[in-house]
Design a protein around this motif. Structure first.
Motif, short mmCIF file in Angstrom:
data_model
loop_
_atom_site.label_atom_id
_atom_site.label_comp_id
_atom_site.label_asym_id
_atom_site.label_seq_id
_atom_site.Cartn_x
_atom_site.Cartn_y
_atom_site.Cartn_z
N ASP A 40 0.84 -1.19 0.00
CA ASP A 40 0.00 0.00 0.00
C ASP A 40 0.88 1.25 0.00
OD1 ASP A 40 0.79 0.59 2.63
OD2 ASP A 40 -1.07 -0.11 3.54
N THR A 41 0.31 2.40 0.32
CA THR A 41 1.00 3.67 0.10
C THR A 41 1.76 4.20 1.31
OG1 THR A 41 -1.03 4.87 0.66
CG2 THR A 41 -0.68 4.33 -1.66
N VAL B 239 2.42 -0.59 -5.85
CA VAL B 239 1.25 -0.18 -5.07
C VAL B 239 0.00 -0.80 -5.68
CG1 VAL B 239 -0.21 1.74 -4.36
CG2 VAL B 239 2.28 1.96 -4.25
N SER C 66 -4.36 2.14 -1.33
CA SER C 66 -4.18 1.28 -2.50
C SER C 66 -5.20 1.52 -3.61
CB SER C 66 -4.25 -0.19 -2.07
OG SER C 66 -3.17 -0.51 -1.23
N PRO D 58 -2.04 10.03 -2.34
CA PRO D 58 -1.22 9.53 -1.23
C PRO D 58 0.15 10.18 -1.18
CG PRO D 58 -1.40 7.88 -2.96
CD PRO D 58 -2.36 8.97 -3.32
#
Length: 448
Positions: free
Chosen positions: A47-48, A75, A183, A206
């Protein structure tokens, strides 16, 4: 529940109780474990969060040192890793994410070759290796050392798969998406755009530290306000790794996982696609869902809290839909894990096919008020089994009858007893929940 691995992987604060050394050892073990008979092939998504890169590199180092080839999705969402694992014949998949937690936390979720959460027995072995209870694993040499491969094509195939699922286009439907700065930012808008929706997006920028911050499925008030301001037809909010979805209807009201299961389950029954005429829930689902299912002649099962247990029940019994109030919804025909974007597509299908707004589809369900008290205790088992406490619980059950319910359970991760009461009014909920808490106080079970 293991020492490091809970119901949703190995989770902790980055560089505090989840470190790069932990990640390296997880990689070392998995590369060795799946490479005993052939060269292991393992796929990783993240994820970020700022720390996700750090853990990705540590896992890659451990995996390749043990001889595995590692395919990087970059990502992406947790369900996309699950999809790629099971459709591309990988030995296992790893998602680096702490889901809905704040940015400074992170986690390592491991999936087996079927795209489901890794078996507890394997996680136990990983924990033993981390703690030095197993012999040191051999390092790969020369041509046996692993390599990394850019596999963004796998994520693109997943996007294509999502686009192929709806039976109708979303032309001219005004849809709001809250991507939680996580995400979903890399996937959701492109899916809805491709299906013809007029897509309006918030929280899709993000920066490594804003994931889940006052946005997404755990802060639904942001999307509710956005749907009202833009006069949208529907909105969908995801969590950090996009395995959850909470919806907002055309009137700006929240539609949680229980309501989503009801709307989709009822529609699936009408279409003859609700296997065993059953929805799988957890014990935390609202009494209103069960009463609505009874009225519609839909059966239901209740599992322990955790989408892991919902999935196990569904796979063992061939059920087609299940999930949690928090928005983890599993459609077994399409996925082996909760998938927030898929959930929003399935809900869109019902809205379009029934030609009704989401507010009309949920109107017939009366959600009961719910009070949840988290009580910190010295010992969970002692508190839950105490005679005065069990008497207070039984008294509440008797007096509530069919108009409410009480659930007292131990937290799986903290020294807490969770007391949940559902009843026709907030006042009744508070009354019976407090009676159980008072019983714990009288017995000196509460840790001040």
């Amino acid at each position: 529940m293991g020492k490091y691995f809970g119901t949703d992987g190995f989770r902790g604060e980055a560089n505090v109780n989840l470190t790069v050394e932990h990640a390296f050892k997880v990689g070392r073990f998995l590369g060795w474990y799946f490479g005993k008979e052939h060269k292991a092939q393992i796929v990783i998504g993240k994820d970020t969060r700022r720390s996700s890169y750090m853990f990705e590199y540590s896992l890659v180092a451990g995996l390749t040192a043990s001889g595995a080839d590692v395919y990087l999705l970059h990502v992406t969402t947790t369900p996309s890793v699950s999809y790629v694992v099971r459709t591309e014949n990988f030995d296992c998949g790893i998602m680096i994410s702490a889901s809905h937690n704040p940015f400074y936390d992170n986690g390592i979720k491991i999936m087996n070759g079927n795209g489901q959460k890794m078996e507890a027995a394997v996680e136990e072995q990983i924990e033993k290796y981390i703690d030095g209870e197993l012999e040191e694993l051999p390092l790969a040499k020369r041509e046996d050392i692993g390599r990394t491969i850019d596999f963004s094509a796998g994520r693109n195939r997943y996007i294509g798969y999502l686009i192929s699922i709806p039976t109708r286009a979303f032309k001219n439907v005004r849809v709001g998406l809250d991507c939680s700065n996580g995400s979903a930012s890399a996937i959701a808008k492109s899916v809805f755009d491709a299906l013809g929706a007029k897509t309006y997006v918030i929280h899709n920028e993000p920066d490594g530290t804003n994931i889940n911050t006052n946005c997404g499925s755990t802060h639904i008030e942001e999307l509710k306000k956005f749907v009202k301001e833009k006069q949208l037809d529907v909105g969908f909010a995801y969590d950090g790794d996009a395995d959850r979805c909470i919806a907002v209807d055309d009137k700006g009201e929240e539609v949680n996982g229980d309501l989503i299961m009801y709307v989709c389950g009822k529609y699936m029954k009408e279409c003859g696609k609700l296997n065993n005429n059953t929805i799988v829930t957890t014990v935390m689902s609202n009494l209103g869902l069960y009463k609505a299912c009874d009225r519609e002649g839909i059966s239901y099962e209740k599992t322990a809290v955790g989408d892991k247990y919902v999935c196990e029940n569904m796979m063992a019994n061939g059920h087609s839909i299940g999930g949690e109030q928090s928005g983890h919804i599993i459609f077994s025909k399409h996925a082996t894990t909760g998938d927030g974007i898929l959930t929003s597509l399935k809900l869109m299908e019902v809205i379009i096919e029934k030609k009704l707004p989401l507010s009309a589809l949920t109107r017939e369900v009366k959600i009961y008020p719910q009070v949840l008290k988290n009580v910190r205790v010295y010992d969970k088992k002692t508190a839950r089994e105490n005679q005065k406490v069990t008497e207070a619980v039984h008294k509440a059950e008797t007096e509530l009858g069919e108009d409410g319910r009480i659930l007292v359970r131990e937290s799986g991760t903290e020294p807490l007893i969770r007391v949940m009461v559902e009843a026709p009014t907030d006042e009744v909920c508070e009354k019976y929940a407090q009676q159980v808490v008072d019983a714990m106080k009288e017995e000196n079970l509460i840790a001040e």
